[in-house]
Design an enzyme around this catalytic site. Structure first.
Site: not given
Ligand code: UDP
Length: 301
Positions: A20, A24, A79, A90, A102, A133
């Site tokens: 992570d 957020t 991005k 990859g 997801a 989004y």
């Protein structure tokens, strides 16, 4: 959701590397994990990542997911959906790992059919504020299927509908933390628009169970995982007030641009392919979530 998935995977005996960049997220959500099978890496997956060790499964959940977050972080959202998905595909190709994307009910945009089956192509405004989004996730689905068809990568796509539960940020702007936080603080519950828009809320333990089952299945087309119990937002506000026993008022605020008018998953495919359906009802899920936010507010007072 990521920390709940880590708990589930460790409970099933898997070794977990959790990544992570905390744009957020918060490491508070993994503080309780005490296992030598768990590693946390702070990394932004829009930059490539390599592992010497063998990875068997990649769950790609990285993205801001609350409308206020992706409006605040539009470029990062695009991005991570584009470059982040490309980098992890990859990695999956190089490692021979199975990859799960997801995705989201937002790929259906402001849907013109209700409930939404996976066969529905959606009604998305590409240049609206939510487009960052919605289109990132639609691109992510497209590149996932391209790696599957062209490179033979073993892929899964879950379309996640509104999910809630402990460890959400109380200020993440989504309706569940907003309403519970407002009710607990004795503030008015902010209903956007006339509150007639609908959503269907899935408790987090049900959601991660569906995601895990999909990863372990042999099904490579998108699967909706969400709770089909649909409510208007106004009904939902009243329900929160009743469960909390709060006498807060309901206050009406402007409806955000392109806010979908209806949303409810058709979960026939999840039932058929995964033998999955949600088991935690709204009252029970809200009580557990409220308990979490109560403890959170007490500790941060
Ligand atoms: N909403 C609301 N009050 C709030 C936050 C959200 O009425 O304080 C509404 C929002 O307009 C939307 C629904 O609740 O119709 C769900 O919003 P959320 O941000 O949780 O997620 P979305 O489903 O829009 O991605």
């Amino acid at each position: 959701m990521g920390s709940h998935l880590c708990d589930l995977l460790l409970g099933k005996g898997h070794e977990v590397i959790c990544i992570d960049n905390l744009v957020t997220g918060n490491t508070r959500n993994i503080e309780h994990i005490d296992s030598d099978k768990f590693t946390y890496l702070k990394h932004d997956i829009t930059k490539p990542i390599y592992f010497g060790d063998k990875i068997d499964y990649i769950f790609h959940l990285a993205s801001p997911a609350s409308p206020i977050d992706y409006l605040d972080l539009p470029i990062q959202t695009l991005k991570v959906g584009a470059l982040g998905t490309y980098n992890l595909l990859g990695l999956a190709k190089e490692q021979g790992a199975r990859f799960l994307l997801a995705s989201t009910s937002e790929v259906y945009g402001d849907p013109q059919v209700n409930p939404q089956p996976e066969s529905y192509w959606g009604n998305v405004n590409p240049i609206g504020p939510r487009g960052v989004y919605d289109e990132a996730k639609r691109y992510a689905e497209a590149i996932t299927m391209a790696y599957h068809r062209y490179h033979g990568v073993d892929t899964r796509i879950v379309r996640i509908f509104n999910t809630y539960g402990p460890r959400m940020r109380i200020d993440d702007g989504r309706v569940v933390p907003n309403f519970i936080g407002q009710a607990l603080r004795g503030e008015g519950l902010t209903v956007y628009g006339d509150g007639k828009q609908t959503r269907s809320f899935c408790y987090v333990s049900d959601e991660v169970d569906g995601i895990y089952r999909l990863m372990m299945s042999d099904y490579d087309l998108p699967v909706n995982v969400g709770n089909p119990d649909e409510h208007t937002i106004l009904e939902f506000a009243e329900k929160v007030l009743k469960i909390i026993g709060s006498d807060s008022q309901i206050v009406f605020r402007e409806l955000p641009v392109d806010d979908p008018k209806v949303r409810r998953p058709d979960i026939s495919r999840a039932k058929d392919v995964l033998g999955w359906e949600p088991v935690v009802g709204l009252r029970e899920g809200l009580e557990r979530t409220m308990g979490y936010f109560q403890r959170y507010l007490m500790n941060s007072a």
